[in-house]
Design an enzyme around this catalytic site. Structure first.
Site, PDB file in Angstrom:
ATOM      1  N   ASN B 394      -2.065  -8.548  -0.733  1.00  0.00           N
ATOM      2  CA  ASN B 394      -1.358  -7.577  -1.558  1.00  0.00           C
ATOM      3  C   ASN B 394      -2.264  -7.020  -2.654  1.00  0.00           C
ATOM      4  OD1 ASN B 394       0.400  -6.052  -3.022  1.00  0.00           O
ATOM      5  ND2 ASN B 394       1.826  -7.695  -3.469  1.00  0.00           N
ATOM      6  N   ASP B 395      -2.482  -7.794  -3.689  1.00  0.00           N
ATOM      7  CA  ASP B 395      -3.223  -7.289  -4.845  1.00  0.00           C
ATOM      8  C   ASP B 395      -4.592  -6.725  -4.480  1.00  0.00           C
ATOM      9  OD1 ASP B 395      -1.196  -7.889  -6.537  1.00  0.00           O
ATOM     10  OD2 ASP B 395      -1.974  -9.856  -7.082  1.00  0.00           O
ATOM     11  N   VAL B 396      -5.228  -7.332  -3.483  1.00  0.00           N
ATOM     12  CA  VAL B 396      -6.594  -6.907  -3.156  1.00  0.00           C
ATOM     13  C   VAL B 396      -6.622  -5.530  -2.519  1.00  0.00           C
ATOM     14  CG1 VAL B 396      -7.438  -9.253  -2.927  1.00  0.00           C
ATOM     15  CG2 VAL B 396      -6.595  -8.058  -0.903  1.00  0.00           C
TER      16      VAL B 396
END
Lengths: 102, 456
Positions: B394-396
């Site tokens: 997600n965040d990456v």
């Protein structure tokens, strides 16, 4: 005047930090997990201290307060040595190149 | 019985073999040979220790017995552990190195004659300083690794534990450790030695509890480094070059890995270590969250999209490890390859729970390592790819890191998946990642969400 042996050991230590620095930067990122498990295994070379401690008792009393800690440390370090090297071996065996025919 | 000089030379040889072991890891081809160098170095170090003591009494049999006992436990674990659990295993192993260092220090403190360090109550000053530093760092490594292990294993909640006055308290304890070492050297009192150990165990525990589960890559690398410094401290006490060299190698290795991990998140080392990340942000972002439309699809839609693509980039994340989906993923890729679709993998430095975690999982699923690429190598290819298949990450991939200076992850290097013609997200829910930030990608036109347990 004679140089204290401590200075020699300190030199080895400092130079090894630099060697470690350059060697580890050249490790490919995809092998960072094996790097951690193998550094784990080699740092367990602390077992040499544990063995000295374990054998510090005389023949009348193999187990004294000091050697018991030595024996415990031997077992802990041995878990790490065997576990660390074997799991690294297992991981590295999985890294394969693309097959030619595909 | 061999002379002290000869054994020192052998210890040096084993130190050099350890350097070669790490050197081998520069490429997968040479890595297996490197591991053998490491094993050889260890055998030499242990054999030389036996020979230099030259005491083959009953004690010797007990030493072998304990090596055998520990060795079989270690071998058993090494063969049984699933690859997805590597972070826990490494954290567990770190705790053992730390504890072993503590035990050796205790043993040397109780019986300094055996180590040539003087007599009880009158230990050489230099040795006592080295010994207490080794013991303190070892104790911190031990209790810190135990907490890291519990968090990774899910026994303890991965969310940061913060309380008021945490940082001042930790600072006071750290200062008291320095004071204790000073007092210990001045008085040689064994009570102070035990207090030092207890306080060090406590600080290791306190230092790790405020750090969130997703920051574990940094924590594990940092503890890796600590275990090395502990070994080096003991090495100075025992005047053993093999230990000093190894300690320095492991210490710098762990430090470099922590640096790489921090850079992957665009955060300073202190920011991570002081902890509490994600605890405050998630509350604010969830309150102002409005309902936005999301395109969700099922497996058939995904299959259709990918069949019509000519190149697919797969972005794996921690979710893949949780769902153990690497084998299912590989089967899917096999089908794609039969249809002449080019497949490659893109790995973000902090994907997963430890450095290189994703690479090992893909290797386990028989993915050739030359199809797997790092962030910098592959980021430009997203613009030319048809489908980005994001599995459990997600965040990456969050473009917010490039566009919104307010975002806590602003400036973090991310994978440019949004440049692909279409993006497939395999995720369990719409929930934000650990950083507590909504991913704008979910709401983009060309994004298709697949809500499943990553495995399909």
């Amino acid at each position: 005047m004679e140089i204290d042996p401590l200075i020699f050991r300190l030199s080895i230590f400092i130079l090894s930090i630099f060697v470690g620095y350059y060697v580890v930067w050249s490790v490919t990122p995809s092998l960072h997990t094996p790097l951690m498990s193998v550094t784990n295994a080699i740092s367990s070379v602390i077992i040499v201290g544990a063995i000295i401690a374990g054998l510090s008792g005389n023949s009348n009393s193999i187990f004294n307060s000091s050697s018991i800690f030595g024996f415990l440390a031997i077992a802990l370090a041995a878990i790490n040595i065997f576990g660390g090297f074997l799991v690294t071996q297992r991981m590295l065996a999985m890294y394969k190149k693309k097959k030619k025919d595909k | 019985m061999i002379s002290a000089n000869l054994s020192a030379i052998f210890y040096l040889v084993s130190g050099v073999l350890f350097i070669l072991a790490l050197r081998g890891l520069s490429s997968p081809e040479t890595s297996r040979q490197g591991n053998l160098f490491g094993i050889l170095g260890m055998i030499i170090a242990i054999t030389v220790t036996f020979l230099s003591i030259g005491n083959f009494s009953t004690g010797f049999i007990f030493v072998l017995l304990f090596i055998l006992l520990g060795g079989s436990i270690g071998a058993f674990i090494a063969y049984r552990i699933p690859m997805t659990a590597m972070p826990e295993l490494v954290a567990g192993f770190h705790s053992l190195v730390g504890l072993a260092a503590v035990f050796v220090a205790i043993s040397a403190f109780l019986n300094p004659e055996a180590f040539n360090l003087g007599t009880k109550g009158n230990i050489k000053l230099g040795s006592l300083i080295e010994m207490s530093i080794g013991a303190a760092v070892g104790a911190i490594t031990f209790s810190g690794s135990i907490i890291a292990f519990l968090k990774l294993q899910g026994i303890m909640s991965g969310s940061p534990i913060v309380f008021k006055g945490q940082h001042p308290l930790n600072a006071i304890i750290l200062i008291s450790i320095v004071v204790l070492i000073y007092l210990l050297c001045a008085s040689q009192s064994s009570n102070l030695f035990w207090i030092l150990l207890a306080v060090s165990f406590l600080i290791g525990f306190l230092l790790i509890i405020p750090i969130g589960g997703a920051d574990m890559p940094v924590v594990i690398s940092m503890l890796n480094s600590y275990s090395g410094w502990a070994a080096a401290g003991i090495g100075f006490t025992l005047e053993n070059t093999a230990l000093i060299i190894t300690g320095a190698l492991v210490g710098s290795s762990g430090a470099i890995l922590s640096y790489i991990m921090c850079k992957g998140m665009n955060r300073s080392f202190f920011n991570v270590i002081l902890g509490g990340f994600g605890a405050t942000d998630s509350s604010t972002s969830s309150s102002n969250k409005e309902q936005r439309p999301v395109k969700s699809g099922n497996a058939d839609d995904a299959a259709f999209l990918m069949k019509n693509a000519s190149s697919v980039i797969i972005v794996p994340g921690y979710g893949m490890a949780v769902a153990q989906a690497q084998h299912a993923l590989r089967e899917m890729v096999d089908t794609l390859k039969k249809n002449d679709i080019k497949v490659s993998y893109a790995i973000h430095p902090v994907a997963g729970r430890m450095p290189g975690h994703m690479n090992v999982l893909l290797a386990e699923a028989n993915v050739p390592y030359d199809e797997v690429f790092e962030l910098e190598e592959i980021n430009n290819d997203f613009a030319n790819a048809d489908v980005a298949f994001v599995i459990g990450a997600n965040d990456v991939t969050n473009p917010v890191a490039k566009t919104d200076p307010q975002s806590p992850i602003y400036g973090m290097p991310v994978l440019d998946v949004e440049k692909c013609k279409s993006v497939l997200f395999v995720k369990r829910s719409l929930s934000p990642g650990y950083a507590g930030i909504d991913n704008d990608l979910f709401y983009k036109e060309n994004t298709l969400m697949l809500f499943a347990d990553a495995k399909k």
